[in-house]
Write an enzyme that holds these catalytic residues in place. Structure first.
Site, PDB file in Angstrom:
ATOM      1  N   HIS A  80      -7.902 -30.238-136.228  1.00  0.00           N
ATOM      2  CA  HIS A  80      -6.887 -31.212-136.650  1.00  0.00           C
ATOM      3  C   HIS A  80      -7.256 -31.909-137.954  1.00  0.00           C
ATOM      4  O   HIS A  80      -6.395 -32.468-138.636  1.00  0.00           O
ATOM      5  CB  HIS A  80      -6.617 -32.243-135.537  1.00  0.00           C
ATOM      6  CG  HIS A  80      -7.685 -33.264-135.355  1.00  0.00           C
ATOM      7  ND1 HIS A  80      -8.614 -33.202-134.345  1.00  0.00           N
ATOM      8  CD2 HIS A  80      -7.970 -34.394-136.044  1.00  0.00           C
ATOM      9  CE1 HIS A  80      -9.418 -34.247-134.416  1.00  0.00           C
ATOM     10  NE2 HIS A  80      -9.053 -34.985-135.444  1.00  0.00           N
ATOM     11  N   ASP A 108      -9.231 -27.118-130.478  1.00  0.00           N
ATOM     12  CA  ASP A 108      -9.390 -27.957-131.665  1.00  0.00           C
ATOM     13  C   ASP A 108     -10.742 -27.691-132.345  1.00  0.00           C
ATOM     14  O   ASP A 108     -11.681 -28.483-132.234  1.00  0.00           O
ATOM     15  CB  ASP A 108      -9.256 -29.424-131.254  1.00  0.00           C
ATOM     16  CG  ASP A 108      -9.132 -30.365-132.439  1.00  0.00           C
ATOM     17  OD1 ASP A 108      -8.953 -29.883-133.570  1.00  0.00           O
ATOM     18  OD2 ASP A 108      -9.211 -31.587-132.217  1.00  0.00           O
ATOM     19  N   SER A 156     -13.493 -37.954-136.113  1.00  0.00           N
ATOM     20  CA  SER A 156     -12.976 -36.637-135.766  1.00  0.00           C
ATOM     21  C   SER A 156     -13.816 -35.525-136.368  1.00  0.00           C
ATOM     22  O   SER A 156     -14.260 -35.620-137.521  1.00  0.00           O
ATOM     23  CB  SER A 156     -11.540 -36.486-136.277  1.00  0.00           C
ATOM     24  OG  SER A 156     -10.641 -37.216-135.507  1.00  0.00           O
TER      25      SER A 156
END
Length: 264
Positions: free
Chosen positions: A72, A117, A215
């Site tokens: 992402h 992901d 992230s």
């Protein structure tokens, strides 16, 4: 602990929104609150991904020319606009910069919303140019991770739930505990797009969490004098609540894919 994408944001935004935006535009999905400041040499594989000189996601060095991160972070990103900073504890300062030349997002990520992901980045100049960089160990394919295991997460993400907050100047880390995935799946929030799958790790620590800015960063367990990369910061609600654990990509599910792409 750290969390990649906050549930409070994901619950109101569709995946379609992210397919046409750059990683720089999804910067708000990264943070660690609570935890401690990392010490010199503690995470020698830790990388900061930057666009226009600004940190937006974490990554880990796995060999001279390859890094691993969350998918992402990189949707819509041009490799020419991406650089990875190695060998520095300070956000956007020090260390060495490594220009990206190729990005590989796991193909199924585009069809699964919050699953699968994971992504790989190839750089032009080797991370070994920096004497402070070491490569993180990868798990075997489908290697199990015991419930109750202690793991560490690190990142430069936001340090509070205030979206106007600044990213942490110094690298922070936090200890998290791996939870039973079945118990995690019982949470009524984890339905539909947020369904917990075998490709995910649920982990939590009371009062500590990850979110914007963290992230793609590493979740590692220690094996003797080595650290093994078991997860990547993916998504969660960032509450630091044991009833709402963070969700991390399980790296062992993708070991063969990593090898096929990188020979690592």
């Amino acid at each position: 602990m750290l969390l990649g994408l906050c549930f409070v944001l994901f619950s109101g935004l569709s995946k379609a929104l992210f397919t046409d935006v750059s990683a720089r535009e999804i910067r708000p999905f990264v943070k660690i609150f609570g935890g401690d400041y990392a010490e010199e040499g503690e995470y020698p594989f830790m990388l900061s991904m930057e666009q226009s000189g600004s940190h937006f996601c974490g990554a880990s060095a796995i060999s001279d020319y390859w890094a691993i991160t969350a998918a992402h972070c990189l949707v819509g990103t041009d490799p020419e606009e991406l650089s990875l900073r190695a060998g520095s504890l300070t956000q956007a300062k020090g260390g060495t910069l490594h220009q990206a030349v190729e990005i590989f997002i796991y193909p199924k990520y585009y069809t699964t919303q919050f699953d699968e992901d994971i992504a790989l980045v190839k750089v032009k100049n080797p991370f070994s140019e920096n004497d402070y960089v070491e490569y993180v160990k990868l798990p075997d394919q489908w290697e199990p991770l015991e419930v109750g295991s202690e793991a560490m997460v690190a990142g430069w993400g936001l340090t509070s739930m205030n979206w106007d907050a600044e990213l942490s100047e110094k690298l922070k880390d936090v200890k998290i505990i791996v939870m039973n995935p079945e118990k995690c799946a019982e949470n009524p929030q984890n339905r539909g797009s947020f369904l917990i799958t075998d490709n995910m790790i649920c982990a939590a620590a009371e009062g500590e969490d990850t979110c914007p800015g963290d992230s793609g960063g590493p979740v590692v367990v220690r094996e003797g004098d080595q650290q093994k990369l078991v997860g990547l910061v993916s998504w969660g609600d960032g509450k630091g609540d044991l009833n709402n654990p963070g969700i991390y990509t399980r790296v062992s599910q993708y070991r063969l894919w990593i090898f096929m792409k990188t020979s690592v």
